[in-house]
Design an enzyme around this catalytic site. Structure first.
Site, PDB file in Angstrom:
ATOM      1  N   HIS A   1       0.763  -1.274   0.087  1.00 45.88           N
ATOM      2  CA  HIS A   1       0.019   0.009   0.032  1.00 45.88           C
ATOM      3  C   HIS A   1       0.843   1.137   0.004  1.00 45.88           C
ATOM      4  O   HIS A   1       0.651   2.262  -0.826  1.00 45.88           O
ATOM      5  CB  HIS A   1      -0.979  -0.150   1.247  1.00 45.88           C
TER       6      HIS A   1
ATOM      7  N   ASN B   1      41.239   4.520 -20.490  1.00 43.68           N
ATOM      8  CA  ASN B   1      41.694   4.891 -19.098  1.00 43.68           C
ATOM      9  C   ASN B   1      42.985   4.138 -18.980  1.00 43.68           C
ATOM     10  O   ASN B   1      44.067   4.714 -18.692  1.00 43.68           O
ATOM     11  CB  ASN B   1      40.709   4.330 -17.936  1.00 43.68           C
TER      12      ASN B   1
ATOM     13  N   CYS C   1      34.855   2.373 -24.741  1.00 46.69           N
ATOM     14  CA  CYS C   1      33.781   2.444 -23.550  1.00 46.69           C
ATOM     15  C   CYS C   1      34.654   3.087 -22.421  1.00 46.69           C
ATOM     16  O   CYS C   1      34.266   3.195 -21.326  1.00 46.69           O
ATOM     17  CB  CYS C   1      33.380   0.907 -23.248  1.00 46.69           C
TER      18      CYS C   1
END
Length: 823
Positions: free
Chosen positions: A441, A723, A771
């Site tokens: 609920h 990186n 990426c």
């Protein structure tokens, strides 16, 4: 209107002016909302139309709006109620409570119409004849004639009374249901939605009880309730009767099933989470009504459904959604209640209604929330509802009789809520409960109100004190966190267009499965990088080799921690299943677009931080350049762990049917090493080229650039890891603060290596993307990649919209713009 005369096959023996007071479910359908209310119209539609498709719905009958209207005409009841309600201010909670109590008293003290009573009793006995029982228990369910409209869910506003048996008890329960149309919450809700109180009538559905008190029950939605992702079925379940789940009295188990491959015959359970399942609702000891009991420890620690039962429910959910979508003439997500009979072991659908929250949302925009201020550790955590952030003054409230003490803008902190709490929930800036799941609920109402909500914390009322300023964050994945203080946050609104797409594919870096459904709604061409280590670290937390060698580990505390996490599951299966589900959820979110999954790339110091990791990891002075990537996979110190990774990938592709998953190997130092890993993968069931499996390599070492032609004969493509390529091209450790100022992917040496790699891929007819972080951070680096002809750029989700627009402009300037439709 269909005929209900004497020649009809219907049951209507008691009518006034040809108006039936009772109809069997076989006689009503989705078009009869005005006659029997939304719930009963849906119950009739389910029973009449979907049982032939194998959906096990429950028989029953319904009173009609004519029966309710007859009650209102008895003893001048309608006029009395109108006089009582005149001038009522529903925001005055004391006055609302007084008027509601008086309205219910008037309803209950008004004599039940004799003709209606006779019709109900006759239908009750006729139902007994159909199910072959003279004495049986029923559920008596309220059904408002304005219920479950596309812009309003009246579900739960009126009472449902369970475990009712006998003529007198059924009539009394019906009378109580009629009175529940005048609860405080129902009066307030109708007013808020602009309904005239006397334009809403009440019907009552009566069905045999499914003996879920001796088994389990729950709720399912045919979309992801948080993101609105439509290709998922979300299932919640707990022991006992379903009211405990609906009312948020218990924290349920949760499963997510991917619809498209489910309907192709696969078994795509992409998420399963064990709930605490603190309590269960069962039949009362005296034979009538219900009571709540604690769940024994052994039941808490196991799922209430088996996998095949989850898949069966999901298939039924898809059939129900398809049917109702056909009726609506558009896609219609559904909110469905289910139960398992503890006597027969069979599953049943109890009711189905249109999902109302996402039906109102615009699909042209997506809002993203992000904490920007500094904060400490969470005060408490639970299940996040939605993706919003809110803050305010905490108000710990345990007693419904004190609702009038709650002030506008406070954060409601409580054990659980039920419909009686709704008049104050709309005042809250956020809601936190100790119990409940994503279909309880509190969760449903908070979504409708558009406020952040965290359920199932287990300890919120102990950890949070009234009067404290707190921040409620649902923007960090499936786990919601509560922080002390009012933490700054940022809201971004992104327009979802996606009609014009760049020639360069725009993919995304996605590590967290919990965010996958939401970010997949951004315009994209798939996932260029899904990191296994994120799933292993956050969803498993145990070193693979520790699981393989469990329980024969050196440290007793490691054995105990693993035992607590895996419960009674086989340790290897725990790893494979958990990893497969994490990968599967990401793959499902973007299906059928490609999802490139990088096999694990932890360094030894990172692996050592996992439970049991210290026992299996060497100490290295520079882990960044040591035992990582491909070199681990065929080494005896990790080979068995890599096998588990491969088996998880294989399960995603073969059992879940998510063949859009591609594999990528990191830190491949030599061509021979690449060949060795691919051969090992084939040994573990991942055969390159079989079932459309592609295997890529990270291009992140100078050797990968210099020998690109040789590497690309082994692999299906490259993904540049900017990186690592930057640190190795410039000879610096990117983890070292001493040389961090020299780290720059835009350095000429790095860009020359990137250009060489792209040229080699084009020359060899192989795919190449990137990426790494650089194009997400630097628009000029993205420009450089587009100019060199890279196939795809994989970005962090928060930069997709603006970088896509920038790349489109760059391509126009280069004369290579594309207006292809988003895939």
């Amino acid at each position: 209107m269909r005929s209900y005369g004497p020649d009809s096959s219907g049951p209507t023996a008691f009518m006034a002016d040809s108006k039936p007071y009772v109809l069997d479910f076989s006689e009503v359908g989705a078009g009869d909302v005005a006659l029997v209310g939304g719930k009963c119209a849906s119950l009739g539609e389910l029973f009449r139309e979907l049982t032939s498709q194998g959906v096990r719905a429950v028989d029953g009958f319904s009173t009609t709006s004519h029966a309710y209207e007859l009650l209102l005409e008895t003893d001048g009841l309608r006029n009395k109620l109108k006089k009582l309600l005149k001038g009522l201010d529903v925001n005055d909670l004391d006055e609302l409570a007084r008027v509601g109590a008086e309205a219910r008293r008037l309803m209950l003290e008004t004599s039940f119409p004799p003709d209606v009573e006779k019709a109900i009793i006759k239908a009750y006995h006729r139902l007994g004849e159909r199910i072959g029982e003279k004495t049986f228990k029923v559920a008596v369910r309220s059904s408002a004639t304005a219920e479950d409209l596309p812009d309003a869910s009246f579900a739960g506003q009126q009472d449902t009374i369970l475990n009712v048996q006998g003529e007198d008890e059924v009539i009394e329960a019906c009378h109580q249901c009629y009175a529940s149309l005048w609860t405080d919450r129902a009066i307030s809700y109708r007013t808020a939605k602009g309904f005239d109180h006397f334009d809403v009538a009440l019907s009552i559905g009566i069905q045999p009880m499914v003996r879920s008190d001796a088994a389990c029950s729950g709720v399912m939605f045919t979309l992801d309730t948080e993101s609105g992702f439509r290709d998922a079925v979300l299932i919640n379940g707990a022991w006992g009767l379903g009211e405990a789940v609906v009312q948020g009295m218990t924290t349920p188990d949760e499963w997510i099933v991917f619809k498209p491959t489910l309907m192709l015959g696969y078994r795509p359970i992409v998420t399963r989470k064990l709930g605490v399942k603190e309590v269960k609702m069962v039949f009362a000891d005296d034979g009538t009504g219900t009571q709540v009991r604690d769940v024994v420890e052994s039941q808490r620690k196991r799922f209430c459904l088996a996998g095949f039962e989850v898949l069966q429910l999901a298939k039924w959910a898809c059939a129900i959604e398809d049917h109702y979508s056909g009726l609506a003439g558009r896609h219609q997500p559904m909110d469905i209640e289910w139960a398992k009979d503890g006597v027969t072991g069979e599953l049943y659908i109890l009711q189905a209604r249109p999902e109302t929250v996402h039906a109102q949302r615009s699909e042209n925009f997506i809002e993203t929330y992000e904490l920007t201020g500094i904060h400490g550790a969470p005060l408490t955590s639970g299940v996040a509802v939605g993706n919003r952030i809110g803050h305010g003054t905490a108000h710990v409230l345990m007693d419904a009789s004190k609702l009038n003490t709650f002030k506008q803008g406070e954060v409601l902190v409580t054990n659980s809520t039920d419909p009686a709490w709704e008049p104050i929930m709309k005042r809250a800036s956020a809601i936190i409960t100790e119990r409940g799941g994503r279909t309880c609920h509190s969760a449903i109402i908070s979504r409708e109100l558009g406020i952040p909500c965290i359920v199932g914390t287990g300890d919120a009322t102990e950890k949070i004190r009234s009067g404290a300023d707190i921040t409620v964050s649902c923007a960090e994945g499936d786990v919601g966190n509560v922080y002390y203080g009012k933490i700054d946050f940022e809201v971004k609104k992104h327009k979802i267009d996606g009609k014009e797409r760049p020639k360069t594919q725009i993919m995304m870096n996605v590590g967290d499965p919990d965010h996958a459904f939401a970010v997949s709604m951004l315009p994209n061409d798939g996932v260029g990088l899904a990191r296994l280590e994120f799933i292993i670290n956050n969803h498993i937390g145990i070193h693979p080799m520790a699981l393989i060698n469990y329980p024969n580990l050196k440290k007793r505390e490691d054995v105990e921690h693993i035992s607590e996490r895996i419960l009674e599951e086989d340790p290897k299966e725990f790893f494979i299943r958990s990893l497969a589900e994490g990968i599967g959820r990401i793959a499902a979110a973007f299906y059928p677009k490609p999802v490139i999954v990088r096999m694990s790339d932890f360094k030894s110091n990172e692996y050592a931080m996992l439970i049991g990791g210290n026992e299996f990891e060497p100490h290295e002075e520079n882990p960044m350049l040591g035992f990582r990537g491909a070199s681990r996979y065929y080494d005896d110190r990790y080979k068995a762990g890599f096998r588990l990774e491969c088996l998880a990938m294989r399960r995603v592709r073969e059992d879940m049917g998510l063949t859009n998953v591609k594999a990528m190997i990191p830190f491949v130092r030599t061509v021979e090493e690449g060949k060795k890993v691919i051969a090992l993968m084939a040994e573990y069931g991942l055969v390159q080229g079989e079932n459309e499996l592609e295997i890529y390599a990270m291009c992140e070492l100078p050797a990968n650039v210099v020998f690109a032609d040789e590497f690309l004969k082994v692999f299906d493509g490259y993904s540049i890891g900017s990186n690592d390529l930057t640190q190795l091209a410039l000879g610096l450790d990117r983890d070292s603060e001493m040389v961090a100022h020299l780290f720059d992917e835009r350095d000429g040496a790095v860009q020359k290596m990137v250009a060489m790699a792209i040229d080699a891929a084009i020359r060899n007819g192989k795919k190449i993307g990137i990426c790494g972080q650089a194009p997400s951070d630097y628009p000029e680096f993205a420009d450089f990649l587009v100019e060199k002809g890279i196939n795809s750029i994989s970005l962090n989700p928060d930069t997709v919209i603006q970088t896509t627009a920038h790349i489109l402009e760059t391509e126009r300037e280069l004369g290579g713009s594309s207006t292809q439709t988003a895939k």
